[in-house]
Design a protein around this motif. Sequence first.
Motif, PDB file in Angstrom:
ATOM      1  N   VAL A 177      -9.284  -8.469  -1.153  1.00 59.43           N
ATOM      2  CA  VAL A 177      -8.044  -7.701  -0.964  1.00 59.43           C
ATOM      3  C   VAL A 177      -7.688  -7.616   0.522  1.00 59.43           C
ATOM      4  O   VAL A 177      -6.547  -7.851   0.917  1.00 59.43           O
ATOM      5  CB  VAL A 177      -8.178  -6.270  -1.552  1.00 59.43           C
TER       6      VAL A 177
ATOM      7  N   ASP B  23      -0.811  -1.759  -5.990  1.00 59.36           N
ATOM      8  CA  ASP B  23      -1.369  -1.994  -7.325  1.00 59.36           C
ATOM      9  C   ASP B  23      -1.263  -0.774  -8.230  1.00 59.36           C
ATOM     10  O   ASP B  23      -1.784  -0.773  -9.335  1.00 59.36           O
ATOM     11  CB  ASP B  23      -2.819  -2.496  -7.235  1.00 59.36           C
TER      12      ASP B  23
ATOM     13  N   SER C 176      -4.496  -1.792  10.890  1.00 57.48           N
ATOM     14  CA  SER C 176      -5.912  -2.058  11.102  1.00 57.48           C
ATOM     15  C   SER C 176      -6.636  -0.729  11.318  1.00 57.48           C
ATOM     16  O   SER C 176      -6.076   0.346  11.011  1.00 57.48           O
ATOM     17  CB  SER C 176      -6.077  -3.007  12.303  1.00 57.48           C
TER      18      SER C 176
ATOM     19  N   GLY D  76       0.832  -1.218   0.000  1.00 58.65           N
ATOM     20  CA  GLY D  76       0.000   0.000   0.000  1.00 58.65           C
ATOM     21  C   GLY D  76       0.853   1.249   0.000  1.00 58.65           C
ATOM     22  O   GLY D  76       0.453   2.309   0.475  1.00 58.65           O
TER      23      GLY D  76
ATOM     24  N   GLY E 179       0.436   4.651   3.528  1.00 60.68           N
ATOM     25  CA  GLY E 179       1.664   4.015   3.054  1.00 60.68           C
ATOM     26  C   GLY E 179       2.739   5.038   2.701  1.00 60.68           C
ATOM     27  O   GLY E 179       3.913   4.871   3.058  1.00 60.68           O
TER      28      GLY E 179
ATOM     29  N   SER F  92       1.710   3.271  -2.193  1.00 62.24           N
ATOM     30  CA  SER F  92       1.302   4.432  -3.000  1.00 62.24           C
ATOM     31  C   SER F  92       0.073   5.107  -2.409  1.00 62.24           C
ATOM     32  O   SER F  92      -0.444   6.069  -2.967  1.00 62.24           O
ATOM     33  CB  SER F  92       1.009   3.995  -4.432  1.00 62.24           C
ATOM     34  N   GLY F  93      -0.421   4.599  -1.272  1.00 65.00           N
ATOM     35  CA  GLY F  93      -1.610   5.182  -0.659  1.00 65.00           C
ATOM     36  C   GLY F  93      -1.240   6.224   0.392  1.00 65.00           C
ATOM     37  O   GLY F  93      -0.071   6.454   0.698  1.00 65.00           O
TER      38      GLY F  93
ATOM     39  N   VAL G 262      -1.272  -7.902  -4.099  1.00 62.60           N
ATOM     40  CA  VAL G 262      -0.972  -8.391  -2.738  1.00 62.60           C
ATOM     41  C   VAL G 262      -1.707  -9.685  -2.423  1.00 62.60           C
ATOM     42  O   VAL G 262      -1.417 -10.342  -1.417  1.00 62.60           O
ATOM     43  CB  VAL G 262      -1.309  -7.335  -1.651  1.00 62.60           C
TER      44      VAL G 262
ATOM     45  N   LEU H  65      -5.789   2.356  13.266  1.00 58.62           N
ATOM     46  CA  LEU H  65      -5.768   3.802  13.041  1.00 58.62           C
ATOM     47  C   LEU H  65      -7.129   4.433  13.294  1.00 58.62           C
ATOM     48  O   LEU H  65      -8.170   3.883  12.923  1.00 58.62           O
ATOM     49  CB  LEU H  65      -5.372   4.113  11.597  1.00 58.62           C
TER      50      LEU H  65
HETATM   51  O1  LIG Z   1      -7.432   4.784   7.693  1.00 58.14           O
HETATM   52  C1  LIG Z   1      -7.476   3.535   7.639  1.00 58.14           C
HETATM   53  O2  LIG Z   1      -7.954   2.893   8.520  1.00 58.14           O
HETATM   54  C2  LIG Z   1      -6.860   2.927   6.420  1.00 58.14           C
HETATM   55  O3  LIG Z   1      -5.605   3.564   6.318  1.00 58.14           O
HETATM   56  C3  LIG Z   1      -4.840   3.184   5.221  1.00 58.14           C
HETATM   57  O4  LIG Z   1      -5.518   3.408   4.020  1.00 58.14           O
HETATM   58  P1  LIG Z   1      -5.103   4.643   3.079  1.00 58.14           P
HETATM   59  O5  LIG Z   1      -3.619   4.676   2.977  1.00 58.14           O
HETATM   60  O6  LIG Z   1      -5.796   5.851   3.625  1.00 58.14           O
HETATM   61  O7  LIG Z   1      -5.807   4.197   1.706  1.00 58.14           O
HETATM   62  P2  LIG Z   1      -5.363   4.485   0.206  1.00 58.14           P
HETATM   63  O8  LIG Z   1      -4.787   5.858   0.072  1.00 58.14           O
HETATM   64  O9  LIG Z   1      -6.546   4.109  -0.622  1.00 58.14           O
HETATM   65  O10 LIG Z   1      -4.212   3.440  -0.038  1.00 58.14           O
HETATM   66  C4  LIG Z   1      -4.441   2.064  -0.187  1.00 58.14           C
HETATM   67  C5  LIG Z   1      -3.194   1.416  -0.749  1.00 58.14           C
HETATM   68  O11 LIG Z   1      -3.453   0.039  -0.965  1.00 58.14           O
HETATM   69  C6  LIG Z   1      -3.093  -0.296  -2.304  1.00 58.14           C
HETATM   70  N1  LIG Z   1      -3.941  -1.370  -2.807  1.00 58.14           N
HETATM   71  C7  LIG Z   1      -5.281  -1.267  -2.728  1.00 58.14           C
HETATM   72  C8  LIG Z   1      -6.081  -2.265  -3.242  1.00 58.14           C
HETATM   73  C9  LIG Z   1      -5.475  -3.401  -3.866  1.00 58.14           C
HETATM   74  O12 LIG Z   1      -6.127  -4.324  -4.356  1.00 58.14           O
HETATM   75  N2  LIG Z   1      -4.123  -3.460  -3.898  1.00 58.14           N
HETATM   76  C10 LIG Z   1      -3.339  -2.472  -3.409  1.00 58.14           C
HETATM   77  O13 LIG Z   1      -2.125  -2.568  -3.497  1.00 58.14           O
HETATM   78  C11 LIG Z   1      -3.250   0.983  -3.105  1.00 58.14           C
HETATM   79  O14 LIG Z   1      -2.466   0.962  -4.288  1.00 58.14           O
HETATM   80  C12 LIG Z   1      -2.747   1.992  -2.108  1.00 58.14           C
HETATM   81  O15 LIG Z   1      -1.337   2.013  -2.163  1.00 58.14           O
HETATM   82  C13 LIG Z   1      -4.485   1.719   5.364  1.00 58.14           C
HETATM   83  O16 LIG Z   1      -3.583   1.421   4.343  1.00 58.14           O
HETATM   84  C14 LIG Z   1      -5.706   0.895   5.352  1.00 58.14           C
HETATM   85  O17 LIG Z   1      -5.337  -0.444   5.557  1.00 58.14           O
HETATM   86  C15 LIG Z   1      -6.714   1.401   6.418  1.00 58.14           C
HETATM   87  O18 LIG Z   1      -6.399   0.910   7.673  1.00 58.14           O
END
Ligand SMILES: O=C(O)[C@H]1O[C@H](OP(=O)(O)OP(=O)(O)OC[C@H]2O[C@@H](n3ccc(=O)[nH]c3=O)[C@H](O)[C@@H]2O)[C@H](O)[C@@H](O)[C@H]1O
Length: 337
Positions: A105, A39, A129, A14, A20, A16-17, A64, A183
């Motif tokens: 996922v 992804d 989580s 994750g 992450g 790139s999110g 993943v 979180l």
């Molecule tokens: O606040 C929360 O509780 C959340 O905070 C975090 O979410 P955020 O970072 O806010 O979400 P986002 O910006 O959408 O990034 C998702 C990432 O997953 C990757 N991703 C997604 C789907 C997939 O099939 N594969 C994948 O690699 C996708 O490429 C991207 O890199 C935690 O990660 C989450 O587990 C949750 O606890």
Amino acid sequence: MMEASAKMTILVTGSSGFVGLNIVEHLLARGDDVIGVSDRPVPQIAALAFAELPGRLVQIVADVRSQHAMQRIMSEYGVKRVVHAAAVTSNTARERTEACHTVGVNMGGLTAVAGAAAALGVERFVFVSSNAVFGGGVPDYALLDEDWPKAPGTIYALSKWTGEMILDLLGASTGLDWVAGRLAGVFGPWEYRTGIRDFMNPVFQANTLAIAGRHAFLPRRGKSNWHFARDAASALVTLLDTPSHRHKVYNLGTPYVWSIADWCDRLAARFPAFQIHVGTGDGAPIDLYGDHDGGILSGDRFTQEFGPTGRFDLDAAFEHLMEWQERHDQFGLRSAA
Ligand SMILES: O=C(O)[C@H]1O[C@H](OP(=O)(O)OP(=O)(O)OC[C@H]2O[C@@H](n3ccc(=O)[nH]c3=O)[C@H](O)[C@@H]2O)[C@H](O)[C@@H](O)[C@H]1O
């Protein structure tokens, strides 16, 4: 006890999110090498910023849900520790309409990544989580301890709670040293998921500085329990650094309520030429000085064990976000100041 830091190769899913990217930045800044798996690639603006940090980032676009792929990557790069932050996140269209995908996922991905880590004897595994596991029926701003009754109200929340149980079983059968950080609502740098119009990330338009929020999440009154992204990342990395935790699960958030009005006062002082408009994403107004309207406070267990990393320092967060926006000129800040 935290271990003395020696340079390590850490896999972050994750990467790139939103969360992450904050974890990756924290690790690279202290000199660790990071294998980022997700992804989609890291946004270019982040990749450029990260290239200036002491650690090295290798980006891999992969699924993943494939234990085989995860195991190959961990093995090839000699990964010692893993942070699993990849997920279909809450309040997204996919989470609402494709339950099967969310389960695949969030539960399948976790099982695959943790299974790979266990098979290779990776020394520590951190699962990102969510306090969504408690559901919506908690008392207003109660300080929840980790054992508060769970009442997941969405498939997403259920997938996170189930994820913790999967790790419990996997840990017992394989010896995987895992820990989960739940979180609370997070805001701050690198929030791209909902675009730049996110809570507390100001948007500069003409001579108006708008603070617009994520629909249901933004309090309509002037108090918040939101957790600054840099603090959230730092807390997760503290868990990553700590061997054999006293507990398996930590709620990560602010243990107290803070005022949105205080944040807006700082913005007004910083940008006196701007009118400040505060509203929810759907245009509803926010009563800045009103009483609170609910939320979860957490982080007590973490704070007692590891110190104040999980606390919210409003001044430090404000300065950090302003500095981040200035550095990346995200919102035309230079011309606005
Ligand atoms: O606040 C929360 O509780 C959340 O905070 C975090 O979410 P955020 O970072 O806010 O979400 P986002 O910006 O959408 O990034 C998702 C990432 O997953 C990757 N991703 C997604 C789907 C997939 O099939 N594969 C994948 O690699 C996708 O490429 C991207 O890199 C935690 O990660 C989450 O587990 C949750 O606890």
